[in-house]
Design an enzyme around this catalytic site. Structure first.
Site, PDB file in Angstrom:
ATOM      1  N   VAL A 258     -23.357  94.940  49.897  1.00 54.36           N
ATOM      2  CA  VAL A 258     -24.044  96.231  49.981  1.00 54.36           C
ATOM      3  C   VAL A 258     -23.035  97.368  50.116  1.00 54.36           C
ATOM      4  O   VAL A 258     -23.182  98.436  49.525  1.00 54.36           O
ATOM      5  CB  VAL A 258     -25.024  96.237  51.170  1.00 54.36           C
ATOM      6  CG1 VAL A 258     -25.635  97.620  51.365  1.00 54.36           C
ATOM      7  CG2 VAL A 258     -26.117  95.213  50.947  1.00 54.36           C
ATOM      8  N   ALA A 259     -21.989  97.137  50.898  1.00 54.85           N
ATOM      9  CA  ALA A 259     -20.982  98.174  51.092  1.00 54.85           C
ATOM     10  C   ALA A 259     -20.172  98.426  49.833  1.00 54.85           C
ATOM     11  O   ALA A 259     -19.663  99.523  49.616  1.00 54.85           O
ATOM     12  CB  ALA A 259     -20.046  97.772  52.236  1.00 54.85           C
ATOM     13  N   GLU A 263     -25.275 101.832  45.730  1.00 55.78           N
ATOM     14  CA  GLU A 263     -26.718 101.826  45.480  1.00 55.78           C
ATOM     15  C   GLU A 263     -27.248 103.227  45.203  1.00 55.78           C
ATOM     16  O   GLU A 263     -28.292 103.401  44.578  1.00 55.78           O
ATOM     17  CB  GLU A 263     -27.481 101.245  46.684  1.00 55.78           C
ATOM     18  CG  GLU A 263     -27.100  99.834  47.041  1.00 55.78           C
ATOM     19  CD  GLU A 263     -25.971  99.799  48.054  1.00 55.78           C
ATOM     20  OE1 GLU A 263     -25.285 100.825  48.219  1.00 55.78           O
ATOM     21  OE2 GLU A 263     -25.768  98.742  48.662  1.00 55.78           O
ATOM     22  N   ASP A 305     -25.622 129.761  12.809  1.00 51.11           N
ATOM     23  CA  ASP A 305     -26.149 130.762  11.896  1.00 51.11           C
ATOM     24  C   ASP A 305     -25.626 132.129  12.326  1.00 51.11           C
ATOM     25  O   ASP A 305     -25.154 132.305  13.453  1.00 51.11           O
ATOM     26  CB  ASP A 305     -27.680 130.716  11.940  1.00 51.11           C
ATOM     27  CG  ASP A 305     -28.306 131.471  10.783  1.00 51.11           C
ATOM     28  OD1 ASP A 305     -27.560 131.929   9.901  1.00 51.11           O
ATOM     29  OD2 ASP A 305     -29.541 131.610  10.774  1.00 51.11           O
ATOM     30  N   ASP A 554     -33.308 127.463  12.066  1.00 50.90           N
ATOM     31  CA  ASP A 554     -34.599 128.038  12.439  1.00 50.90           C
ATOM     32  C   ASP A 554     -35.707 127.734  11.446  1.00 50.90           C
ATOM     33  O   ASP A 554     -36.882 127.864  11.774  1.00 50.90           O
ATOM     34  CB  ASP A 554     -34.481 129.552  12.621  1.00 50.90           C
ATOM     35  CG  ASP A 554     -33.955 130.248  11.360  1.00 50.90           C
ATOM     36  OD1 ASP A 554     -33.768 129.569  10.332  1.00 50.90           O
ATOM     37  OD2 ASP A 554     -33.732 131.473  11.409  1.00 50.90           O
ATOM     38  N   ASP A 558     -34.219 123.506   7.579  1.00 51.87           N
ATOM     39  CA  ASP A 558     -33.063 123.207   8.428  1.00 51.87           C
ATOM     40  C   ASP A 558     -33.250 121.923   9.225  1.00 51.87           C
ATOM     41  O   ASP A 558     -32.290 121.413   9.816  1.00 51.87           O
ATOM     42  CB  ASP A 558     -32.814 124.353   9.420  1.00 51.87           C
ATOM     43  CG  ASP A 558     -32.292 125.602   8.739  1.00 51.87           C
ATOM     44  OD1 ASP A 558     -31.672 125.471   7.672  1.00 51.87           O
ATOM     45  OD2 ASP A 558     -32.510 126.706   9.273  1.00 51.87           O
ATOM     46  N   ASN A 620     -14.908 101.851  48.388  1.00 53.15           N
ATOM     47  CA  ASN A 620     -15.371 100.470  48.221  1.00 53.15           C
ATOM     48  C   ASN A 620     -14.207  99.513  48.016  1.00 53.15           C
ATOM     49  O   ASN A 620     -14.184  98.401  48.555  1.00 53.15           O
ATOM     50  CB  ASN A 620     -16.342 100.382  47.043  1.00 53.15           C
ATOM     51  CG  ASN A 620     -17.649 101.094  47.333  1.00 53.15           C
ATOM     52  OD1 ASN A 620     -17.859 101.584  48.431  1.00 53.15           O
ATOM     53  ND2 ASN A 620     -18.526 101.157  46.351  1.00 53.15           N
ATOM     54  N   ASN A 659     -21.488 102.522  54.615  1.00 52.01           N
ATOM     55  CA  ASN A 659     -22.065 102.689  53.286  1.00 52.01           C
ATOM     56  C   ASN A 659     -23.242 103.657  53.319  1.00 52.01           C
ATOM     57  O   ASN A 659     -23.389 104.516  52.451  1.00 52.01           O
ATOM     58  CB  ASN A 659     -22.529 101.326  52.760  1.00 52.01           C
ATOM     59  CG  ASN A 659     -22.940 101.384  51.308  1.00 52.01           C
ATOM     60  OD1 ASN A 659     -22.138 101.736  50.454  1.00 52.01           O
ATOM     61  ND2 ASN A 659     -24.180 101.054  51.037  1.00 52.01           N
ATOM     62  N   ASP A 663     -22.495 107.089  51.112  1.00 53.41           N
ATOM     63  CA  ASP A 663     -23.153 107.210  49.811  1.00 53.41           C
ATOM     64  C   ASP A 663     -24.432 108.027  49.878  1.00 53.41           C
ATOM     65  O   ASP A 663     -25.202 108.062  48.933  1.00 53.41           O
ATOM     66  CB  ASP A 663     -23.491 105.814  49.253  1.00 53.41           C
ATOM     67  CG  ASP A 663     -22.248 105.120  48.714  1.00 53.41           C
ATOM     68  OD1 ASP A 663     -21.230 105.817  48.560  1.00 53.41           O
ATOM     69  OD2 ASP A 663     -22.305 103.913  48.474  1.00 53.41           O
TER      70      ASP A 663
END
Length: 828
Positions: A258-259, A263, A305, A554, A558, A620, A659, A663
């Site tokens: 998890v660390a 996530e 244009d 336009d 085109d 990490n 973590n 995060d």
């Protein structure tokens, strides 16, 4: 338009009776379902297993203690799910606002005047003006006009266009390909053709961008590596601790996973994209497809244009040179589809009517005396417009168009033809728009009588020169692509400050082979007298040469070029409905500077996502290095805690806390970063990966340093007399605070950023919370920490400062902006 329409009072009554002219909105998914969708991920399933394992172990031990690790993992999952749900709702709200801003309008006769009304307010009985490029917003009957042709493939699947004579039925959702006229509305909303088949053409579908797909691939790769690492740690833990410690070993391995895995990445990406799209909308650039956001950051060529984009699209007549001025003024009024009273129509045609009116011509009387009997609408294929009228009991035609096209069909002596041609070229060379005027008996398309020339001026937008310089500084090549005379195009190019001007005409392009065309496009920067086919060919040649192209357009014709371009840019004010439908970006103000601003926003979005990845992956790497090395050292030296468990540097709960804190708010605050220096470097190569080489070096160097310093503390502190709990506390505070302050070097990688007060607040709050973990007794006990004295705090401060300094120096060394040796105009 002289056919009667509804009164405003009657239109309002019918709107109440029949309801809005709109399709039923699809019912959005309930919030609870969106919340549950956030948990669909193999990684999430693994974390759910960890929560279930910890809670099951708690039950097995007859509720002894509390399942703290499982509760922390559940808190992380819930936080990410809430953030994901909120951002999904916020993105849908932004798209709903976008649909409102890009909702169709129509020109309807209300109270005897032609007015622009929202398409949703059309009612049965309304009289609506239509022209080529518009998509019909209701069913009705064609009651006026000529040469109308529609594309009904959206209803019938048949791609062959259908001619529509006066009296024919028109259907909502179909596209007017040619001609102009008026139709009487008969059915609206769900009663219309489109309503009956429940199809909404204006629905905007959010696509998964290439950026999001690359993030998914990166996430899966990380999850795969960390998954195997967790399995390895569990196996080693069981070998050293035995089955009796299975619960602690599994929870520690999962906590490390998890660390190690970010996530919060989906929430950060979603927030960054949503904020970027909203900022673009504030700068008058509406993103119809999120896939364009990433492409904008990589654009290397803007093919724009001239009229209305580089210029103000506000024409006025400078001079009319004619031997018979009354006849020339008559041609200017009759060969004209604009409505001066409502100011509806082409700005050029409005300017002609304004000039004629200023010269004393009664426009309404002129039209009554010359009722229209036929017409040949202007088309780039023949470059003129002809109307046939009844004049004193006989048919006569009046013409306006490009001088070369009209001169070729007029009966003139060679020397007179040369004189008029030279005069037109001279006026065009001064940046003027030049129109030729002619008259003929009957409805002939040749043998005309020459009437003279009208010159018009459309001044450049004041902000274009600075925007052009900014694009060139950013390594983006700017091409002018226009249907105007080459001399006119050159004059405007000089007025806006284009360098090394080289003009190529559409006729020249037609005569070039693919290889010669590619070489010519590398050199030229102004393309004049080009049609839609030339635009498409230019896009394909530029892309074949490795360019990322943004193309403006336009008109109906085109749309192939807009669809083929990497970023199709439609005009919001004068663009046709079909051009806006196929475009990725719609300019509300039709301004070239808005395109450059959108490119800057696209680069900023990508840079903010990269900052997040550099920030979180660096720590990490450090945590993995620290925990794995620390566990190996503890096993080799036989270090164990008071419960007999192998003494690892950080507990599962402490890893989850780091973590959760790192995060969270600081990572989300990165989405608010603004980077003024992004336009001082070349475009990002489109084939580049999610992380460039300097970013990888930054992650490796700073991660390795933080990990090495943590390992050094782990080894040195016990030697100088620190107990196990105090050592863990020092490591915990170092890694958590070190992660927070490392957010600054990760965002200072290439250039200076504007002050991000939200980020400063998030970091300050995080540091304060970390201090409280050792000051507040309850938090200290919860995280298994110990109190620290002043010398320890001083050592921690020195370590954190050193970590920040090393990261800052690394960022300066390996993330210095690329040195440009050539400008955007000469890099080929």
């Amino acid at each position: 338009m002289n056919i009667a329409g509804l009164s405003q009072h009657e239109a309002e009554r019918l709107l109440r009776e029949y309801g809005p002219n709109e399709m039923p909105e699809p019912k959005p998914d309930p919030v609870w379902l969106r919340f549950l969708r956030q948990f669909r991920s193999p990684l999430i399933y693994m974390l759910f297993f960890a929560v279930a394992f910890d809670v099951g172990d708690w039950f097995y031990d007859r509720f002894e203690g509390w399942p703290v690790e499982g509760a922390m993992i559940a808190a992380v999952l819930l936080l990410n799910a809430v953030l994901g749900t909120l951002q999904e709702v916020r993105s849908e709200e932004a798209l709903a606002q976008l649909r409102t801003l890009t909702a169709p309008f129509a020109w309807a006769v209300r109270g005897g005047r032609l007015v622009r009304v929202p398409g949703r307010t059309l009612v049965p009985g309304d009289l609506v003006r239509i022209e080529a490029g518009e998509r019909l917003g209701a069913d009705g009957q064609l009651v006026g006009g000529g040469g109308v042709m529609t594309d009904e493939s959206v209803l019938t699947g048949e791609s062959v266009p259908v001619d529509k004579p006066v009296g024919a039925e028109l259907h909502s959702g179909t596209l007017v390909l040619r001609g102009k006229g008026a139709f009487r509305v008969s059915r609206t909303g769900q009663r219309s053709s489109m309503g009956r088949i429940a199809t909404s053409l204006e629905t905007i579908v959010r696509e998964r961008t290439p950026l999001e797909r690359r993030l998914d691939v990166l996430g899966r790769q990380i999850a795969h590596c960390i998954g195997w690492l967790a399995v390895l740690l569990i196996a080693l833990g069981l070998l050293t601790e035995g089955l009796g410690r299975l619960d602690e070993v599994v929870m520690f391995a999962v906590a490390l996973a998890v660390a190690a895995i970010p996530e919060g990445m989906p929430a950060v990406v979603t927030l960054t994209l949503a904020l970027g799209v909203q900022r673009m909308a504030k700068r008058n650039a509406l993103v119809r497809r999120l896939a364009a956001v990433e492409s904008l950051g990589s654009v290397t060529v803007i093919a724009t244009d001239k009229t209305g984009t580089l210029t103000e699209n506000r024409m006025f007549v400078r001079e009319v040179v004619a031997s018979d001025e009354p006849a020339a003024l008559t041609a200017m009024v009759l060969a004209n589809d604009a409505d001066l009273a409502a100011r509806v129509g082409d700005p050029l045609e409005i300017a002609l009517l304004e000039h004629a009116q200023a010269r004393g011509v009664d426009l309404a009387a002129k039209h009554r005396a010359h009722p229209r009997r036929g017409e040949r609408p202007f088309d780039s294929a023949w470059q003129y417009m002809r109307v046939t009228v009844s004049e004193e009991g006989r048919l006569a035609s009046y013409v306006k168009g490009a001088p070369e096209a009209v001169l070729a069909r007029c009966e003139l002596a060679p020397d007179a033809r040369e004189t008029w041609s030279s005069r037109a070229a001279q006026a065009a060379s001064g940046g003027l728009r030049v129109l030729a005027l002619a008259r003929a008996e009957g409805s002939a398309d040749e043998g005309w009588a020459w009437l003279g020339l009208a010159t018009l001026w459309d001044p450049p937008r004041a902000e274009v020169p600075s925007a052009l310089r900014e694009a060139e500084r950013a390594g983006v090549r700017v091409l002018m692509v226009t249907g105007d005379h080459p001399a006119t195009a050159r004059a405007i190019a000089e007025a806006i400050g284009m360098h090394g001007i080289e003009v190529v005409t559409g006729a020249e392009l037609d005569g070039l082979s693919e290889e010669a065309l590619r070489a010519r496009v590398r050199e030229a920067n102004v393309f004049a007298r080009v049609g839609p086919d030339h635009k498409l060919r230019l896009v394909e040649v530029l892309q074949a040469d490795g360019e990322i192209v943004a193309m403006t357009g336009d008109g109906v014709n085109d749309s192939p070029a807009l669809k083929r371009a990497d970023v199709g840019v439609a005009m919001g004010q004068r663009g046709s409905d079909v051009a806006r439908e196929v475009a990725d970006l719609v300019l509300l103000d039709d301004d070239f500077a808005t395109i450059v601003g959108a490119v800057e926003e696209g680069r900023g979005i990508y840079e903010n996502i990269q900052s997040f990845i550099r920030f979180t992956f660096s720590t990490n790497v450090a945590l993995i290095a620290l925990v794995v090395t620390g566990a190996a050292v503890a096993y080799a030296t036989g270090l164990r805690d008071t419960t007999g468990l192998l003494l690892v540097p950080l507990t599962a709960l402490q890893l989850l806390w780091i973590n959760f804190l790192g995060d969270g708010p600081p990572a989300l605050a990165l989405a608010l970063d603004r980077s003024p220096g992004l336009m001082d470097r070349p475009p990002r190569p489109p084939q580049s990966g999610l992380l460039d080489v300097p970013s990888k070096w930054f992650i490796f160097v700073t991660g390795a340093f933080k990990g090495a310093l943590g390992i050094a503390l782990l080894i040195v502190l016990p030697v100088v007399g620190y107990a196990a709990a105090a050592t863990r506390t020092m490591l915990f505070l170092y890694e958590s605070v070190g992660k927070l302050v490392s957010v600054y070097p990760s965002r200072l990688a290439a250039h200076r950023r504007r002050i991000n007060f939200v980020l400063h607040g998030a970091v300050a709050a995080g540091v304060l919370l970390q201090v409280l973990t050792v000051v507040v007794p309850g938090l200290r006990t919860f995280l298994e920490l110990s109190a620290l004295g002043a010398p320890s705090i001083l050592v921690l401060a020195l370590c954190v400062f050193t970590t920040w300094a090393v990261a800052a120096v690394t960022a300066r060394v390996i993330h210095s902006p690329p040195r440009r040796e050539c400008t955007a105009q000469t890099r080929h």
